[in-house]
Design an enzyme around this catalytic site. Sequence first.
Site, PDB file in Angstrom:
ATOM      1  CG  PHE A  90      -1.838   1.157   1.350  1.00  0.00           C
ATOM      2  CD1 PHE A  90      -2.863   1.343   0.445  1.00  0.00           C
ATOM      3  CD2 PHE A  90      -1.686   2.074   2.380  1.00  0.00           C
ATOM      4  CE1 PHE A  90      -3.736   2.427   0.564  1.00  0.00           C
ATOM      5  CE2 PHE A  90      -2.543   3.157   2.505  1.00  0.00           C
ATOM      6  CZ  PHE A  90      -3.571   3.331   1.599  1.00  0.00           C
ATOM      7  CE1 TYR A  91       2.415   1.499   4.748  1.00  0.00           C
ATOM      8  CE2 TYR A  91       4.679   0.754   4.947  1.00  0.00           C
ATOM      9  CZ  TYR A  91       3.432   0.935   5.495  1.00  0.00           C
ATOM     10  OH  TYR A  91       3.198   0.555   6.799  1.00  0.00           O
ATOM     11  CB  SER A  92       4.417   5.108  -2.659  1.00  0.00           C
ATOM     12  OG  SER A  92       4.670   6.182  -1.784  1.00  0.00           O
ATOM     13  CB  THR A  93       0.304   2.368  -5.374  1.00  0.00           C
ATOM     14  OG1 THR A  93      -0.574   3.338  -4.807  1.00  0.00           O
ATOM     15  CG2 THR A  93      -0.560   1.316  -6.074  1.00  0.00           C
TER      16      THR A  93
END
Length: 346
Positions: free
Chosen positions: A50-53
């Site tokens: 999820f972190y910066s996709t």
Amino acid sequence: MRVSPLTLGTITFGGDHGMEYFGHVDVDGAVDLLSRAKDAGINLVDTANFYSTGVAEEVLGKALASSRSFDDLLVTSKVGMVIGDGPNDGGQSRWHILDQVDRTLRRLGRDHLDLYYLHEWDGQTPLEETLQTMDQLVRSGKIRYYGVSNYTSWQLMKVLMTCERNGFIKPVSQQIYHTPQARDAEYEMIPAAIDQGLGSQVWSPLGMGLLTGKYRRGQDPQSPARMVDGPGTDVIVTDRENLYDTVDTLDEVASAHGASVAQVTLAWLLTRPGITNLVVGARTTAQWEDSLGAVDLTLTDEEISRIAGVSAPAVRYPFWHQVDLASDRLSAADRSIIGTTAGQLG
């Protein structure tokens, strides 16, 4: 699996796809942070799809590949948050988990994850489907262990019950939000983990920057800052005066030790019952160096109690009833409910 008191968090890596306010750590910056982590004895790095996709995983993967000295670092990632516009781009279905674990491993350049978290509760996917998938991933060697993140205590217990009933490998840890000012996890989440033998890993132990000393009465930081450009303090903090009182107390303790507010915050959390490890992110090497200083900071019993007292939450039912009428029958897990009934438990 044995882990260091602190984990390097990578939510600041990349800074893309709507997460720019977390930070913009590039590959060179990530290498610096990893090198300092290794020097300090840190053995775990935390990331998420999820972190910066996925960009954070890509940056971490390139940094890990830059030196063989990083090969023995343990890596954890997460799955479950929505990362696209498709109907299967989120949740805990077998399809999504298997799709995302492969993508994560490719981005990281590794053949397995040491710890894989179910990042958020999914009340629509059958729990047996989710946990059977995690069981298969452990047995296949793609992940070594798994845990849950942001689950309530009843959801955690349902997970454990489902594993027990079906013979699935159980999770070993939970990742939770917990700070000296935000202490909801003390009521049931931490006691449940203690009772069931799970570790509790804290994400954002500095309260998304709120407990670094930058937030004071009439003194909020300027942009860029996570709680200025991100969700905002009103989403996280319902009692600003208590936040300021907590920071003032942390600052007083920090002054007595020649330490920073952030170091005292982390050191206090490491004294709490059931807390195994803290995930700490950093925009710069200087911030990471400051956080590492918390490991060597020893607080007195009086200081620990002062910090606990300034933010002690109200005693909720049924805890006050149990303390009043069944105090001689409470377990170690019951007695871990710090800041609520702990003062009456003696």
